[in-house]
Structure formats: C-alpha cells, structure tokens
Design an enzyme around this catalytic site. Sequence first.
Site, PDB file in Angstrom:
ATOM      1  N   LYS A 212       0.846  -1.190   0.000  1.00 47.10           N
ATOM      2  CA  LYS A 212       0.000   0.000   0.000  1.00 47.10           C
ATOM      3  C   LYS A 212       0.888   1.250   0.000  1.00 47.10           C
ATOM      4  O   LYS A 212       1.392   1.663   1.042  1.00 47.10           O
ATOM      5  CB  LYS A 212      -0.928   0.041   1.222  1.00 47.10           C
ATOM      6  CG  LYS A 212      -1.940   1.189   1.159  1.00 47.10           C
ATOM      7  CD  LYS A 212      -2.696   1.371   2.471  1.00 47.10           C
ATOM      8  CE  LYS A 212      -1.877   2.115   3.484  1.00 47.10           C
ATOM      9  NZ  LYS A 212      -1.547   3.510   3.064  1.00 47.10           N
ATOM     10  N   GLY A 265       6.315   5.231   8.428  1.00 46.79           N
ATOM     11  CA  GLY A 265       5.250   6.222   8.554  1.00 46.79           C
ATOM     12  C   GLY A 265       5.232   6.792   9.956  1.00 46.79           C
ATOM     13  O   GLY A 265       6.253   6.801  10.657  1.00 46.79           O
ATOM     14  N   SER A 266       4.079   7.234  10.383  1.00 45.19           N
ATOM     15  CA  SER A 266       3.979   7.922  11.666  1.00 45.19           C
ATOM     16  C   SER A 266       3.968   6.926  12.825  1.00 45.19           C
ATOM     17  O   SER A 266       3.531   5.776  12.695  1.00 45.19           O
ATOM     18  CB  SER A 266       2.713   8.772  11.719  1.00 45.19           C
ATOM     19  OG  SER A 266       1.564   7.969  11.893  1.00 45.19           O
ATOM     20  N   THR A 267       4.422   7.407  13.968  1.00 44.15           N
ATOM     21  CA  THR A 267       4.445   6.584  15.176  1.00 44.15           C
ATOM     22  C   THR A 267       3.034   6.179  15.585  1.00 44.15           C
ATOM     23  O   THR A 267       2.797   5.026  15.984  1.00 44.15           O
ATOM     24  CB  THR A 267       5.136   7.351  16.313  1.00 44.15           C
ATOM     25  OG1 THR A 267       6.472   7.685  15.898  1.00 44.15           O
ATOM     26  CG2 THR A 267       5.190   6.527  17.586  1.00 44.15           C
ATOM     27  N   GLY A 268       2.076   7.108  15.499  1.00 47.60           N
ATOM     28  CA  GLY A 268       0.707   6.808  15.888  1.00 47.60           C
ATOM     29  C   GLY A 268       0.101   5.686  15.072  1.00 47.60           C
ATOM     30  O   GLY A 268      -0.560   4.794  15.623  1.00 47.60           O
ATOM     31  N   VAL A 269       0.311   5.716  13.770  1.00 51.83           N
ATOM     32  CA  VAL A 269      -0.229   4.661  12.911  1.00 51.83           C
ATOM     33  C   VAL A 269       0.440   3.325  13.224  1.00 51.83           C
ATOM     34  O   VAL A 269      -0.218   2.285  13.297  1.00 51.83           O
ATOM     35  CB  VAL A 269      -0.048   5.033  11.422  1.00 51.83           C
ATOM     36  CG1 VAL A 269      -0.411   3.850  10.519  1.00 51.83           C
ATOM     37  CG2 VAL A 269      -0.907   6.241  11.064  1.00 51.83           C
ATOM     38  N   GLU A 293       9.817   1.828  10.785  1.00 52.40           N
ATOM     39  CA  GLU A 293      10.604   3.051  10.977  1.00 52.40           C
ATOM     40  C   GLU A 293       9.601   4.176  11.028  1.00 52.40           C
ATOM     41  O   GLU A 293       8.813   4.363  10.094  1.00 52.40           O
ATOM     42  CB  GLU A 293      11.612   3.241   9.843  1.00 52.40           C
ATOM     43  CG  GLU A 293      12.632   4.331  10.116  1.00 52.40           C
ATOM     44  CD  GLU A 293      12.280   5.639   9.443  1.00 52.40           C
ATOM     45  OE1 GLU A 293      11.913   6.592  10.183  1.00 52.40           O
ATOM     46  OE2 GLU A 293      12.341   5.721   8.214  1.00 52.40           O
ATOM     47  N   CYS A 327      12.497  11.821   7.540  1.00 52.87           N
ATOM     48  CA  CYS A 327      12.422  11.292   8.911  1.00 52.87           C
ATOM     49  C   CYS A 327      13.636  11.728   9.714  1.00 52.87           C
ATOM     50  O   CYS A 327      13.566  11.878  10.937  1.00 52.87           O
ATOM     51  CB  CYS A 327      12.350   9.770   8.884  1.00 52.87           C
ATOM     52  SG  CYS A 327      11.026   9.098   7.872  1.00 52.87           S
ATOM     53  N   GLU A 425       7.068  16.418  16.583  1.00 52.07           N
ATOM     54  CA  GLU A 425       7.487  16.240  15.195  1.00 52.07           C
ATOM     55  C   GLU A 425       6.555  17.036  14.285  1.00 52.07           C
ATOM     56  O   GLU A 425       5.341  16.820  14.269  1.00 52.07           O
ATOM     57  CB  GLU A 425       7.454  14.759  14.794  1.00 52.07           C
ATOM     58  CG  GLU A 425       7.964  14.535  13.377  1.00 52.07           C
ATOM     59  CD  GLU A 425       7.835  13.093  12.913  1.00 52.07           C
ATOM     60  OE1 GLU A 425       8.750  12.610  12.230  1.00 52.07           O
ATOM     61  OE2 GLU A 425       6.809  12.457  13.229  1.00 52.07           O
TER      62      GLU A 425
END
Length: 543
Positions: A212, A265-269, A293, A327, A425
């Site tokens: 994806k 991608g993002s830490t939250g996801v 990462e 990043c 961030e």
Amino acid sequence: MGKGFFHVPPAVNEPIKSYAPGTPERDEVLKMYKELYNQKVDVPLYIGDQEIRTNNTRNINPPHDHQHCVGTFHTAEKKHIEQAISTALEARKKWSQLAWEQRAAIFLKAADLIAGPYRAKINAATMIGQSKNIFQAEIDSACEIIDFLRFNVEYMTQMYDEQPESDEHAWNRVEYRPLEGFVYAITPFNFTAIAGNLPSSAAMMGNVVVWKPSATQMFSAQVLMEVFQEAGVPNGVINMVMGDAQMITDTVLASPDFAGVHFTGSTGVFNSIWSKIGQNIANYKTYPRIVGETGGKDFIVAHPSANSKEVSTAIARGAFEFQGQKCSAASRMYIPKSMWTSVKAELEADLKSFKMGSPEDMSNFINAVIDEKSFDKLASYIDRAKNDADAEVIIGGNYDKSKGWFIEPTVILTSNPKYVTMETELFGPVATIYVYEDDKWEEMLNLVDTTSEYALTGAIFSKDRYAAEQATKALENAAGNFYINDKCTGAVVGRQPFGGARASGTNDKAGSKLNLMRWVSVRLIKETFVPPTDYRYPFLGEE
C-alpha cells in the site's frame, strides 16, 4: 543454500549525476518533466496479472501547483484487498521455491533499469508528485533505490553463505525460508526509494507482498510498478493496492496468513497497527514480524569548540532540504551562547539565498510541502510561535497556499528547551533553536536525551575529542543514526544502515543484512550419517 560457485556482481553505490547546466542528464530530465506534467496517468490496482480500475478515483496533484492534475489513481474495495491476499498466497507456491539467484537476477535487472532507461522518468515523477528538486530526487528515486536493490542482493548472498559447523558424523545446514504467509508493506510519501525497498526487500527473500503506497506518492509508485514488471517480478508477488488506509489495514490484519508488516510512517499509525496485531494474535498461523521506521525529532548539538560555519551549514541542509520532510531532518538545535551570534548571521545569510518554487526551475532549493493538511499544521505552529512569550520567529515565518503548499523555511528561537516545537514532530521546514550557556554542556546533553520520545537521528559538532566522546556516550540511546561533525541526514545504503529506537521504530536497519534477516524463517537441518543403534551411553556401563 549458499552462493556456491555463483559470483554475484559486487554492490557499489550508484554515482550521483550532477544535473549541472548544460549536462545531458539535465536536459533529459527536464524534457521528461514536461512530458509527464502534461499527461494524465491512470493508475490501476495491480493484483496478480490484472490491472483493476474501480472508477472510484482520486486526483494526483503536484504539491507546488495543486490546481493542476497529472492523473488519477483507482481505490480499492474490501473485496480487492481480499483478492490481493489470495493472489499473493497463490503466487507464493512458486515464488517461495524459486532459486535465490533467479530472484536476485530480477532485482538486479530492476536496479539497472532505474540506473538507465527509467532514471529520468522516475526522477521526474518524484519531482512532480512529491515536489523534490532534482538533487533530492536523484539521491532518492535513482541512487538510493538502485543501492537498495543491489546491496540487498549482496546481503542476501552473505546470509545464505552463513552455515553452522558440521563434523565427520553429521552435516548441519540451515535454510533461509520465506515467511509462511504474506507480507504487508506500507510506504510513505517522502522517499520513492523507501516505497520501492519495503516491498522488494521482502520479495527478494522469497516472500509475497501486498503493498500500500501513500496516496501522495502515487505518481512515482506507478513508475516503480512499471520497473518491477519489466524486470520480471512474477504476477502476484508484489500486489499494489490503494484506498482507505484503515479498511486496507484491517482487512490485511484479519487474515490468518498475515506474516509480517514492513512499515515506514507515523508513530501513531504504527502503534495502532501493533495493537491490532496483538488483538488478532491468536488468529495467525505464525507470529508476525513487525518492522517499522516511524517518527523523529532529530537534533544538532554544537559544542563551544565547534566551527560555526560547519554548524550553520548542517542546519541549513539538515533542516531544510526537501522542506524538512525527511524522517532524519534536523528540527531541534542546541547552540552555545558564545557561538550563537555567528551561527545566526550565517544561517540568515544562507536562508536568505534560498529560492523557493517549482522543481522544474532548478535554481529553486526549496519546493512545496506535500499537501494541505501538512501546510495547515505547519502554519499553525508558526503562528503559535509568533504569539508565545517563550518563542520568537527569527527567520522566515511566511507561508502561501494560493498556488502550491509553500512554507517559507522558518527558524524559531526559544528560551524554553521543552517548548512545543522542540518536542513535537512537525515534518516540515521549521527548525527550533535553544541557546545554552557554554558551561552547561553536560546538563545540556541530558536535556537532549530526555526532551523527545523519539530516537532516530542526531548530530554533534565538536573539535574537542573528549567532548565528542562524552556526547557519544551520553546520547547513546537518543539516536539510532548518530553523526559526529556532519548533518543528521543523508544515510547511504551500505555505509550508514538506517533506523532508530524508542518511538522511532524497531531499529531493524534498512540498507543492511539485519533488515533482510527479518523476512526469513530459518530451518535447521541435521543429517546424521551413521545413526546409533544402542541407547546406552558409556556412563551406564558396569564398573
């Protein structure tokens, strides 16, 4: 399953073309840029041998000219994701059994295609779709993905060559099997190379992949699929699907055959994905590999002994190349009071010389941020800094989205080392500087280590070797990629394996053998030549 008598071409880093005025590569990429900019690409779902057009489409708009449309991409329904999974699993039957050198040949060919006939196209697509200047596109969508492909083949052969000890009585050998199931690759907008590496590294090891890509990287993702197909990646090995991210992820993670996720991608996801995997753990046939990462709040620290011009140049490049959307981009800086006047003057001069606009004009150092959501977030933090008592916008601070998502490179000076932009961030061209007292070096290092939840990259500048060693030890856990007297961006495959810990990911080091090890499941085979025929050991004998 080692190399045996096969000789793999040596992996060497792809040379960076200059694109200087008058060079043939400059003329070629500008011609390709114009051609792609004035066409309308139609990007389907790629599932097995099918190109599926659902007619539920989204536009592809250049960030620097958001009213212009260069094409559309089709989005999937749940049935398409289920089809991609079943197609991948069917392809696995043959792909997982294919000899390693045959897989290697495919991806070495992909590297050569990008180095040659596809170079201008993939660079131009990255310039248009992700608003990268030609140098940023060249080091990403050409050189880095070429390096990933070539070095991963070399790392794969090194892995297969590693075998356990045997003796005259038994032969021990290991098989580096692909994972049992399929791998889910989720890739970000900011690096075409990452978009290519995450699915291909898993596939190279014999896995099948549901990929994806980011909705804001579709223009170059399409070119990657063209390369994979021309290189001979068999149908169903890498399946590209787009659409509602939550629906796709939920469908993938619900499958008992889910064997691993390769994520940037993002830490939250990433946290959400990990949580869902945990909730579904009893449903899986095997424990999934979770490789990610994620975010960063990357630092530059200057010791009083450092050279101010080296420090200011590292900030100018490290914080503002590709609009700070790496990043690894520097976003918090710690400058000694004795150096601050010089660094400020040098940084002001550098930023004043930046030109901003379309990447088609190669004199532009700065281009647009990726989309309106990013633009609005960055603008809100800049406005906040203009109004907060403990912060001041000292350079830049302007923005305009009338034509593109343009944020002026901005420097915030704060008197509060825990100010919001020192901790959060932002992923854009906004850098925050804290000036510390020269005699507070040790305390400041502790501050750097404890300010952020992230630990991706960081850099220290020092002419004092004792201070450099002190910082290296004090910041041991603050960055997975740590730089001494250099900016904190620009990791090169084969030289600086990339990844961080804490909230920055699993630190599985893309661009090294360590990452590839995550995509195999090792089987040990022991063959005894003359098995014993009596259970009794000597210790059982009579005295």
